[in-house]
Design a protein around this motif. Structure first.
Motif, PDB file in Angstrom:
ATOM      1  N   GLU A 126       0.800  -1.214   0.000  1.00 57.05           N
ATOM      2  CA  GLU A 126       0.000   0.000   0.000  1.00 57.05           C
ATOM      3  C   GLU A 126       0.838   1.272   0.000  1.00 57.05           C
ATOM      4  OE1 GLU A 126      -3.724  -1.946   2.468  1.00 57.05           O
ATOM      5  OE2 GLU A 126      -2.361  -0.569   3.492  1.00 57.05           O
ATOM      6  N   CYS A 154      -6.243   2.076   4.041  1.00 58.08           N
ATOM      7  CA  CYS A 154      -6.788   0.768   4.395  1.00 58.08           C
ATOM      8  C   CYS A 154      -7.279   0.741   5.845  1.00 58.08           C
ATOM      9  CB  CYS A 154      -5.764  -0.326   4.109  1.00 58.08           C
ATOM     10  SG  CYS A 154      -6.420  -2.002   4.178  1.00 58.08           S
ATOM     11  N   THR A 166     -12.395   7.698   4.509  1.00 56.26           N
ATOM     12  CA  THR A 166     -12.688   6.374   3.987  1.00 56.26           C
ATOM     13  C   THR A 166     -11.669   5.407   4.568  1.00 56.26           C
ATOM     14  OG1 THR A 166     -13.275   5.098   2.019  1.00 56.26           O
ATOM     15  CG2 THR A 166     -11.307   6.499   1.864  1.00 56.26           C
ATOM     16  N   SER A 176     -10.669   0.764   4.523  1.00 55.43           N
ATOM     17  CA  SER A 176     -11.048  -0.607   4.144  1.00 55.43           C
ATOM     18  C   SER A 176     -11.525  -1.355   5.384  1.00 55.43           C
ATOM     19  CB  SER A 176      -9.867  -1.326   3.493  1.00 55.43           C
ATOM     20  OG  SER A 176      -9.517  -0.701   2.287  1.00 55.43           O
ATOM     21  N   THR A 218      -8.830   3.703   0.578  1.00 57.78           N
ATOM     22  CA  THR A 218      -8.974   2.255   0.687  1.00 57.78           C
ATOM     23  C   THR A 218      -7.643   1.627   0.265  1.00 57.78           C
ATOM     24  OG1 THR A 218      -9.833   2.110  -1.562  1.00 57.78           O
ATOM     25  CG2 THR A 218     -11.453   2.312   0.229  1.00 57.78           C
ATOM     26  N   SER A 266      -6.770  -0.833  -1.763  1.00 57.32           N
ATOM     27  CA  SER A 266      -6.524  -1.150  -3.172  1.00 57.32           C
ATOM     28  C   SER A 266      -6.324   0.095  -4.029  1.00 57.32           C
ATOM     29  CB  SER A 266      -7.687  -1.979  -3.719  1.00 57.32           C
ATOM     30  OG  SER A 266      -8.886  -1.231  -3.623  1.00 57.32           O
TER      31      SER A 266
END
Length: 189
Positions: free
Chosen positions: A16, A102, A120, A122, A154, A156
């Motif tokens: 990441e 994440c 935001t 994950s 996030t 990804s």
């Protein structure tokens, strides 16, 4: 000398942040790593590779850094680390850049920051280890959210995350749409 602080912990997701770290090599920023472990004690990333952070959390002088980057992984064992929470909160309160990806935003939640911004991550309400620190009402169903001095993403979405961190640091031109194009499309060069 401009410095970026990177938090390393057992289980952090290297993939990441590796693009961001690679892109920083071509800038005037220096990367400094730290952990909550004692100085000289290694952390093990998600890939099982071992890393030796340069500093312990107790050695951090927040004013020396332009930004703090928090990778994802499984940071729930650190949600009660008062030394770490104090450092994260100081970055936020002083208006310095915070970038978390994440599961990393859960540490922002532990510092009370997710009560004050939209974000935001994950993570979902079913992730019970994080229920006491996440403000689910402020979570957005977006890949990346920028609110005040905080970038969240996030896991990804690591390329856009890296690009936005580079933009906020002034390490790429704000008008450059895809500064990390090299990582997006395979090429022969």
């Amino acid at each position: 000398m401009k410095k970026i602080l990177l938090f390393l912990y057992d289980s952090f997701a290297e993939f990441e942040i590796v693009t961001l770290l690679t892109a920083l090599k071509g800038t005037d920023y220096t990367l400094v790593t730290f952990s909550t472990k004692s100085e000289g004690e290694a952390v093990t990333g998600l890939s099982t590779m071992r890393y030796l952070p340069a500093l312990s959390v107790n050695d951090i002088v927040v004013d020396e850094y332009a930004a703090l980057v928090i990778p994802g992984g499984s940071p729930h064992p650190l949600l009660q680390s008062q030394e770490l929470i104090k450092v994260i909160r100081a970055f936020y309160d002083q208006g310095q850049l915070l970038a978390a990806i994440c599961g990393g935003p859960s540490l922002l939640g532990a510092a009370g920051i997710l009560q004050e911004i939209t974000y935001t991550a994950s993570l979902e309400p079913t992730d019970l280890e994080y229920r006491d620190v996440m403000n689910w009402e402020n979570k957005r169903s977006e890949l990346l959210v920028i609110d005040q001095n905080v970038i969240t993403s996030t896991g990804s979405n690591y390329l856009q995350f890296a690009e936005e961190v580079l933009r906020k640091l002034g390490a790429v031109l704000p008008t450059e749409e895809n500064p990390l194009q090299y990582f997006r499309e395979p090429s022969l060069s």
